[in-house]
Design a protein around this motif. Structure first.
Motif, PDB file in Angstrom:
ATOM      1  N   SER A 179      83.251 -36.516  29.595  1.00 20.77           N
ATOM      2  CA  SER A 179      84.190 -36.039  30.611  1.00 20.77           C
ATOM      3  C   SER A 179      83.570 -34.969  31.495  1.00 20.77           C
ATOM      4  O   SER A 179      83.892 -34.861  32.685  1.00 20.77           O
ATOM      5  N   VAL A 180      82.671 -34.171  30.915  1.00 23.31           N
ATOM      6  CA  VAL A 180      82.000 -33.135  31.709  1.00 23.31           C
ATOM      7  C   VAL A 180      81.231 -33.779  32.857  1.00 23.31           C
ATOM      8  O   VAL A 180      81.292 -33.329  34.006  1.00 23.31           O
ATOM      9  N   PHE A 181      80.511 -34.853  32.537  1.00 19.29           N
ATOM     10  CA  PHE A 181      79.766 -35.569  33.579  1.00 19.29           C
ATOM     11  C   PHE A 181      80.713 -36.252  34.556  1.00 19.29           C
ATOM     12  O   PHE A 181      80.582 -36.100  35.779  1.00 19.29           O
ATOM     13  N   LEU A 182      81.666 -36.985  34.037  1.00 14.94           N
ATOM     14  CA  LEU A 182      82.556 -37.763  34.891  1.00 14.94           C
ATOM     15  C   LEU A 182      83.354 -36.874  35.844  1.00 14.94           C
ATOM     16  O   LEU A 182      83.504 -37.187  37.036  1.00 14.94           O
ATOM     17  N   ASP A 183      83.832 -35.751  35.336  1.00 17.50           N
ATOM     18  CA  ASP A 183      84.646 -34.860  36.157  1.00 17.50           C
ATOM     19  C   ASP A 183      83.827 -34.088  37.191  1.00 17.50           C
ATOM     20  O   ASP A 183      84.383 -33.451  38.087  1.00 17.50           O
ATOM     21  N   SER A 184      82.495 -34.139  37.039  1.00 12.24           N
ATOM     22  CA  SER A 184      81.640 -33.455  38.016  1.00 12.24           C
ATOM     23  C   SER A 184      81.349 -34.316  39.240  1.00 12.24           C
ATOM     24  O   SER A 184      80.806 -33.822  40.238  1.00 12.24           O
ATOM     25  N   LEU A 185      81.724 -35.590  39.192  1.00 10.65           N
ATOM     26  CA  LEU A 185      81.405 -36.518  40.260  1.00 10.65           C
ATOM     27  C   LEU A 185      82.429 -36.458  41.386  1.00 10.65           C
ATOM     28  O   LEU A 185      83.584 -36.059  41.182  1.00 10.65           O
ATOM     29  N   THR A 186      82.014 -36.881  42.562  1.00 11.40           N
ATOM     30  CA  THR A 186      82.969 -37.067  43.652  1.00 11.40           C
ATOM     31  C   THR A 186      83.911 -38.211  43.280  1.00 11.40           C
ATOM     32  O   THR A 186      83.574 -39.049  42.427  1.00 11.40           O
ATOM     33  N   PRO A 187      85.089 -38.284  43.891  1.00 11.48           N
ATOM     34  CA  PRO A 187      86.002 -39.396  43.582  1.00 11.48           C
ATOM     35  C   PRO A 187      85.354 -40.762  43.771  1.00 11.48           C
ATOM     36  O   PRO A 187      85.603 -41.687  42.990  1.00 11.48           O
ATOM     37  N   LEU A 211      82.092 -41.587  43.519  1.00 12.29           N
ATOM     38  CA  LEU A 211      81.118 -41.881  42.472  1.00 12.29           C
ATOM     39  C   LEU A 211      81.809 -42.053  41.117  1.00 12.29           C
ATOM     40  O   LEU A 211      81.371 -42.873  40.295  1.00 12.29           O
ATOM     41  N   ARG A 212      82.846 -41.314  40.896  1.00 12.31           N
ATOM     42  CA  ARG A 212      83.623 -41.492  39.657  1.00 12.31           C
ATOM     43  C   ARG A 212      84.158 -42.915  39.565  1.00 12.31           C
ATOM     44  O   ARG A 212      84.051 -43.570  38.526  1.00 12.31           O
ATOM     45  N   GLU A 213      84.715 -43.393  40.660  1.00 14.50           N
ATOM     46  CA  GLU A 213      85.236 -44.754  40.697  1.00 14.50           C
ATOM     47  C   GLU A 213      84.116 -45.769  40.509  1.00 14.50           C
ATOM     48  O   GLU A 213      84.294 -46.793  39.830  1.00 14.50           O
ATOM     49  N   ALA A 214      82.949 -45.498  41.089  1.00  6.50           N
ATOM     50  CA  ALA A 214      81.804 -46.403  40.935  1.00  6.50           C
ATOM     51  C   ALA A 214      81.402 -46.520  39.472  1.00  6.50           C
ATOM     52  O   ALA A 214      81.129 -47.626  38.967  1.00  6.50           O
ATOM     53  N   VAL A 215      81.369 -45.393  38.765  1.00  6.46           N
ATOM     54  CA  VAL A 215      80.975 -45.398  37.356  1.00  6.46           C
ATOM     55  C   VAL A 215      82.013 -46.123  36.502  1.00  6.46           C
ATOM     56  O   VAL A 215      81.671 -47.003  35.689  1.00  6.46           O
ATOM     57  N   ILE A 216      83.289 -45.772  36.673  1.00  2.00           N
ATOM     58  CA  ILE A 216      84.326 -46.366  35.834  1.00  2.00           C
ATOM     59  C   ILE A 216      84.469 -47.851  36.102  1.00  2.00           C
ATOM     60  O   ILE A 216      84.533 -48.673  35.164  1.00  2.00           O
ATOM     61  N   SER A 217      84.530 -48.242  37.362  1.00  2.00           N
ATOM     62  CA  SER A 217      84.700 -49.667  37.675  1.00  2.00           C
ATOM     63  C   SER A 217      83.506 -50.486  37.203  1.00  2.00           C
ATOM     64  O   SER A 217      83.654 -51.629  36.751  1.00  2.00           O
TER      65      SER A 217
END
Length: 326
Positions: A242-250, A252-258
């Motif tokens: 979560s530390v990594f994921l929450d550090s991303l822009t919206p 890039l976060r969506e890119a990682v999760i999707s």
């Protein structure tokens, strides 16, 4: 033992990403405690491809497989402090972080992977994910099947009576120790990287895993029988720090999760296509002896332990699982 592994993994990540002061928001290390070949590696390769495309090259991925950063417990510690950003957990994650929601990985409870997927997609699954995030700073974003967990041994196991006194390796999961003890075995927790040597030296006589893991670790060299117990419909828990994921822009976060979600779907299809072939190869190519059992007596004998464990489940879990315990 954990501290040296964590220090080693921190150094490894630091060297890959150009320093020892931490990783940047665009660099992602992916730990795997298993060794190739296997559908999980094809799924992770698909993730690397998708996240590169969807992030427009802003996110790079480094894969550390074959437990070079330690076993699942070590990877769990590493993700909570963002030394590693992503992994595929087997059955350890819910048991360690959210045991009151871990009914999906208790032996002889869930009938198949589809029911496990349904559980995680339900409101009770959402509760479990929130508890894991709150307690361990981990986001569980996707799932895909690993194949049923089956017993292997150096002798045939046809009924629970054949388990009496059997020294059996189990993961470091208390609920599994309880269930297999109820069944008459002598369960011994052993970390996955040490399983082959433990079987080879006689520390344990039996173990249980999906066919893919038996093949990857060449356990057919130290086990003669594959007993089709299907006691846990195992799934991979695709997990991100979560530390990594929450550090991303919206974006890039969506890119990682999707990318993780779609790679998991791909991995699930690959597993469905390969599982029977891999199990059959253990018999036909590697000369293990197949033992097809009547699961009914095993389920019946395990029931007192399951009922005892259920007393510690969240009320919503008891309600969700009741239909499988009739």
């Amino acid at each position: 033992m954990l501290k040296p592994i964590l220090m080693t993994s921190a150094l490894a990540v630091g060297l890959v990403f150009g320093g020892t002061t931490g990783v940047t928001a665009l660099e992602l290390s992916f730990a795997l405690h298993t060794s190739p070949p296997g559908p999980e590696f094809q799924a992770v390769d698909k993730f690397v491809e998708l996240v590169k495309e969807r992030s427009k090259g802003e996110i790079t991925v480094k894969i550390f497989h074959s437990a070079v950063l330690g076993g699942e417990r070590d990877n769990l510690e590493q993700l909570t402090v963002n030394q590693v950003q992503m992994t595929l957990f087997g059955d350890t994650l819910p048991n360690v972080i959210a045991p009151e929601y871990a009914a999906t990985v208790v032996p002889f409870v869930f009938p198949g992977p589809e029911e496990v997927f349904e559980y995680w997609a339900s409101p009770v699954g959402a509760e479990a994910k929130k508890v894991i995030k709150d307690r361990a700073k981990l986001d569980v974003v996707a799932f895909f099947r690993r194949g049923d967990r089956h017993l292997t041994a150096k002798k045939p196991i046809n009924s629970p009576d054949d388990l009496k006194g059997l020294k059996m390796r189990v993961p470091e999961i208390p609920s599994w120790v309880r269930v297999w003890s109820e069944l008459g075995a002598r369960p011994t927790p052993v970390a996955w990287p040490e399983v082959f040597s433990s079987l080879q030296m006689g520390v344990v006589e039996a173990q249980e895993n999906p066919c893919f893991n038996v093949n990857q670790a060449k356990l057919y060299e130290v086990q003669s029988h594959l007993i089709y117990t299907a006691h846990v419909p195992a799934v991979w828990h695709w997990t991100i720090s979560s530390v990594f994921l929450d550090s991303l822009t919206p974006e890039l976060r969506e890119a990682v999760i999707s990318s993780a979600v779609d790679a998991a779907k791909y991995g699930d299809e690959v597993t469905k296509q390969q599982i029977d072939t891999v199990c059959n190869a253990l018999i036909e190519k590697n000369k293990m002896t197949a033992v097809k059992i009547d699961r009914g007596p095993f389920i019946a004998k395990a029931r007192p332990a399951i009922e005892e464990l259920s007393k510690n489940w969240a009320p919503s879990v008891v309600e969700a699982v009741a239909k499988y315990l009739k």
